[in-house]
Design a protein around this motif. Structure first.
Motif, PDB file in Angstrom:
ATOM      1  N   ILE A 155       0.863  -1.180   0.000  1.00 57.79           N
ATOM      2  CA  ILE A 155       0.000   0.000   0.000  1.00 57.79           C
ATOM      3  C   ILE A 155       0.903   1.234   0.000  1.00 57.79           C
ATOM      4  CG2 ILE A 155      -1.782   1.287   1.221  1.00 57.79           C
ATOM      5  CD1 ILE A 155      -1.310  -2.333   2.108  1.00 57.79           C
ATOM      6  N   ALA A 156       0.854   2.008  -1.057  1.00 56.59           N
ATOM      7  CA  ALA A 156       1.652   3.233  -1.160  1.00 56.59           C
ATOM      8  C   ALA A 156       0.806   4.418  -0.699  1.00 56.59           C
ATOM      9  CB  ALA A 156       2.130   3.443  -2.585  1.00 56.59           C
ATOM     10  N   ILE A 157       1.305   5.128   0.277  1.00 55.79           N
ATOM     11  CA  ILE A 157       0.622   6.305   0.817  1.00 55.79           C
ATOM     12  C   ILE A 157       1.500   7.520   0.538  1.00 55.79           C
ATOM     13  CG2 ILE A 157      -0.246   7.417   2.917  1.00 55.79           C
ATOM     14  CD1 ILE A 157      -0.690   4.583   4.044  1.00 55.79           C
ATOM     15  N   THR A 158       0.985   8.442  -0.229  1.00 56.71           N
ATOM     16  CA  THR A 158       1.777   9.607  -0.628  1.00 56.71           C
ATOM     17  C   THR A 158       1.207  10.883  -0.019  1.00 56.71           C
ATOM     18  OG1 THR A 158       0.482   9.883  -2.663  1.00 56.71           O
ATOM     19  CG2 THR A 158       2.457   8.513  -2.793  1.00 56.71           C
ATOM     20  N   GLY A 159       2.110  11.774   0.317  1.00 59.20           N
ATOM     21  CA  GLY A 159       1.711  13.094   0.796  1.00 59.20           C
ATOM     22  C   GLY A 159       0.968  13.099   2.115  1.00 59.20           C
ATOM     23  N   LEU A 160       1.296  12.175   3.014  1.00 57.65           N
ATOM     24  CA  LEU A 160       0.672  12.178   4.346  1.00 57.65           C
ATOM     25  C   LEU A 160       1.282  13.324   5.146  1.00 57.65           C
ATOM     26  CD1 LEU A 160      -1.242  10.672   6.315  1.00 57.65           C
ATOM     27  CD2 LEU A 160       0.754   9.364   7.075  1.00 57.65           C
ATOM     28  N   ARG A 165      -0.939  18.244  14.963  1.00 57.21           N
ATOM     29  CA  ARG A 165      -1.261  16.915  15.492  1.00 57.21           C
ATOM     30  C   ARG A 165      -0.084  15.961  15.303  1.00 57.21           C
ATOM     31  NH1 ARG A 165      -6.418  15.378  12.129  1.00 57.21           N
ATOM     32  NH2 ARG A 165      -5.064  16.326  10.559  1.00 57.21           N
ATOM     33  N   PRO A 166       0.020  14.957  16.175  1.00 59.36           N
ATOM     34  CA  PRO A 166       1.048  13.923  15.990  1.00 59.36           C
ATOM     35  C   PRO A 166       0.627  12.947  14.904  1.00 59.36           C
ATOM     36  CG  PRO A 166      -0.303  13.361  17.879  1.00 59.36           C
ATOM     37  CD  PRO A 166      -0.777  14.721  17.403  1.00 59.36           C
ATOM     38  N   TRP A 167       1.585  12.156  14.439  1.00 62.27           N
ATOM     39  CA  TRP A 167       1.221  11.087  13.502  1.00 62.27           C
ATOM     40  C   TRP A 167       0.239  10.125  14.156  1.00 62.27           C
ATOM     41  CZ3 TRP A 167       2.250  12.517   8.924  1.00 62.27           C
ATOM     42  CH2 TRP A 167       3.467  13.104   8.565  1.00 62.27           C
ATOM     43  N   GLY A 168       0.442   9.834  15.435  1.00 61.88           N
ATOM     44  CA  GLY A 168      -0.481   8.958  16.148  1.00 61.88           C
ATOM     45  C   GLY A 168      -0.246   7.485  15.901  1.00 61.88           C
ATOM     46  N   MET A 169       1.034   7.098  15.742  1.00 65.70           N
ATOM     47  CA  MET A 169       1.375   5.682  15.599  1.00 65.70           C
ATOM     48  C   MET A 169       2.459   5.338  16.609  1.00 65.70           C
ATOM     49  SD  MET A 169       1.755   4.956  11.489  1.00 65.70           S
ATOM     50  CE  MET A 169       3.000   6.234  11.268  1.00 65.70           C
ATOM     51  N   ALA A 170       2.299   4.215  17.292  1.00 62.01           N
ATOM     52  CA  ALA A 170       3.388   3.644  18.070  1.00 62.01           C
ATOM     53  C   ALA A 170       4.074   2.612  17.191  1.00 62.01           C
ATOM     54  CB  ALA A 170       2.860   2.997  19.347  1.00 62.01           C
ATOM     55  N   LEU A 171       5.383   2.772  17.003  1.00 64.19           N
ATOM     56  CA  LEU A 171       6.131   1.911  16.095  1.00 64.19           C
ATOM     57  C   LEU A 171       7.182   1.114  16.860  1.00 64.19           C
ATOM     58  CD1 LEU A 171       6.735   4.497  13.233  1.00 64.19           C
ATOM     59  CD2 LEU A 171       4.908   2.782  13.373  1.00 64.19           C
ATOM     60  N   VAL A 185      -2.367   2.318  16.731  1.00 65.04           N
ATOM     61  CA  VAL A 185      -2.831   3.551  16.083  1.00 65.04           C
ATOM     62  C   VAL A 185      -3.739   4.272  17.064  1.00 65.04           C
ATOM     63  CG1 VAL A 185      -4.144   4.543  14.159  1.00 65.04           C
ATOM     64  CG2 VAL A 185      -2.674   2.545  13.767  1.00 65.04           C
ATOM     65  N   ALA A 186      -3.388   5.504  17.409  1.00 67.29           N
ATOM     66  CA  ALA A 186      -4.151   6.281  18.385  1.00 67.29           C
ATOM     67  C   ALA A 186      -5.308   7.005  17.707  1.00 67.29           C
ATOM     68  CB  ALA A 186      -3.241   7.287  19.081  1.00 67.29           C
ATOM     69  N   PRO A 187      -6.374   7.294  18.452  1.00 68.76           N
ATOM     70  CA  PRO A 187      -7.575   7.863  17.829  1.00 68.76           C
ATOM     71  C   PRO A 187      -7.482   9.346  17.501  1.00 68.76           C
ATOM     72  CG  PRO A 187      -7.926   7.572  20.173  1.00 68.76           C
ATOM     73  CD  PRO A 187      -6.593   6.950  19.875  1.00 68.76           C
ATOM     74  N   ASP A 188      -6.469  10.055  18.017  1.00 68.37           N
ATOM     75  CA  ASP A 188      -6.447  11.512  17.851  1.00 68.37           C
ATOM     76  C   ASP A 188      -5.316  12.000  16.957  1.00 68.37           C
ATOM     77  OD1 ASP A 188      -4.391  10.839  19.538  1.00 68.37           O
ATOM     78  OD2 ASP A 188      -4.681  12.528  20.904  1.00 68.37           O
ATOM     79  N   GLY A 189      -4.693  11.100  16.197  1.00 68.88           N
ATOM     80  CA  GLY A 189      -3.577  11.506  15.357  1.00 68.88           C
ATOM     81  C   GLY A 189      -3.939  11.628  13.896  1.00 68.88           C
ATOM     82  N   VAL A 190      -2.937  11.967  13.096  1.00 70.50           N
ATOM     83  CA  VAL A 190      -3.115  12.142  11.659  1.00 70.50           C
ATOM     84  C   VAL A 190      -3.535  10.839  10.989  1.00 70.50           C
ATOM     85  CG1 VAL A 190      -1.858  12.617   9.517  1.00 70.50           C
ATOM     86  CG2 VAL A 190      -1.515  14.082  11.521  1.00 70.50           C
TER      87      VAL A 190
END
Length: 243
Positions: A155-160, A165-171, A185-190
């Motif tokens: 899945i290619a995601i461009t221009g995020l 706001r934070p990205w909202g991902m724990a990696l 994935v947090a509910p309040d992020g990008v």
């Protein structure tokens, strides 16, 4: 020491993931610790999440299906023959096929539809599934191994882009990994906001593997650094194909 199941012998305890995934940066200082509650950002596609362990290891691969199963005999002191991105999530990603090992021998006589390839996902080892750590432990043992695998989908995601706001991902990523795993994935992020407005197959989910950020691949520390300092990114995501 960590392990990547590459050039590791079945009897080598280094092949077992013995510590939590390293590099688990939240990339969002105000991200809550609870799972996302809106259902759009935290759940996997239904075609993947609805499969039980019994369904997965007993189903027969249909023509055109990305599911296939491989049975190999791994002898003591014999390498498995693949490098694996270890994960605390639901599956393991093969990041390279080595020059020798049990799975390499399998590939020499296998049909193209059942040959193990770079990028494939191990979704079950015997009747163990849904837990990357436990599957890695099973892979480290000598004996007969039955692997259930799926081909990857990209899945290619461009221009995020993000603003305040934070990205909202724990990696997270293992020290030997070539990719990052989405732990939450947090509910309040990008990412959650984007998930709410794109088709299910284009969303970012827990257990997805981020294999490239702005064209940089193979170095999760650098990819994480790019995410931390950027306001706009292109992501390449990989997950098991559910077809």
């Amino acid at each position: 020491a960590g392990a990547m199941l590459a050039c590791c012998h079945a009897s080598d305890e280094r092949c077992v993931l013995s510590a939590p995934v390293a590099g688990a940066g939240d990339l969002a200082s105000n991200t809550p610790s609870s799972e996302a509650s809106n259902g759009l950002s935290a759940k996997r596609p239904s075609t993947l999440s609805s499969m039980s362990l019994e369904d997965e290891v007993q189903m027969e691969a249909m023509p055109g299906s990305t599911l296939f199963q491989v049975t190999v005999e791994v002898f003591p002191d014999e390498p498995l023959g693949v490098r694996i991105d270890l994960s605390e999530g639901a599956w393991l990603r093969i990041n390279a096929v080595e020059a020798s090992g049990a799975l390499v021998e399998h590939n020499q006589t296998a049909s193209p539809s059942s040959a193990v390839a770079e990028g494939d996902f191990i979704i079950a080892v015997g009747r163990t599934s849904g837990n990357g750590r436990r599957m890695a432990q099973r892979l480290s043992r000598a004996g007969r191994l039955r692997l259930s695998l799926r081909r990857p989908v990209a899945i290619a995601i461009t221009g995020l882009s993000r603003d305040s706001r934070p990205w909202g991902m724990a990696l997270g990523f293992h020290p030997t990994a070539t990719s990052m795993v989405v732990a939450r994935v947090a509910p309040d992020g990008v990412v959650a906001a984007r998930n709410a407005h794109v088709p299910e197959a284009q969303r970012i989910y827990k257990d997805d593997f981020i294999v490239a950020v702005n064209g940089v691949a193979g170095n999760p520390r650098e990819m994480q650094s790019i995410l931390e300092r950027s306001t706009t990114v292109d992501l390449l995501i990989s997950r098991p194909d559910s077809s």
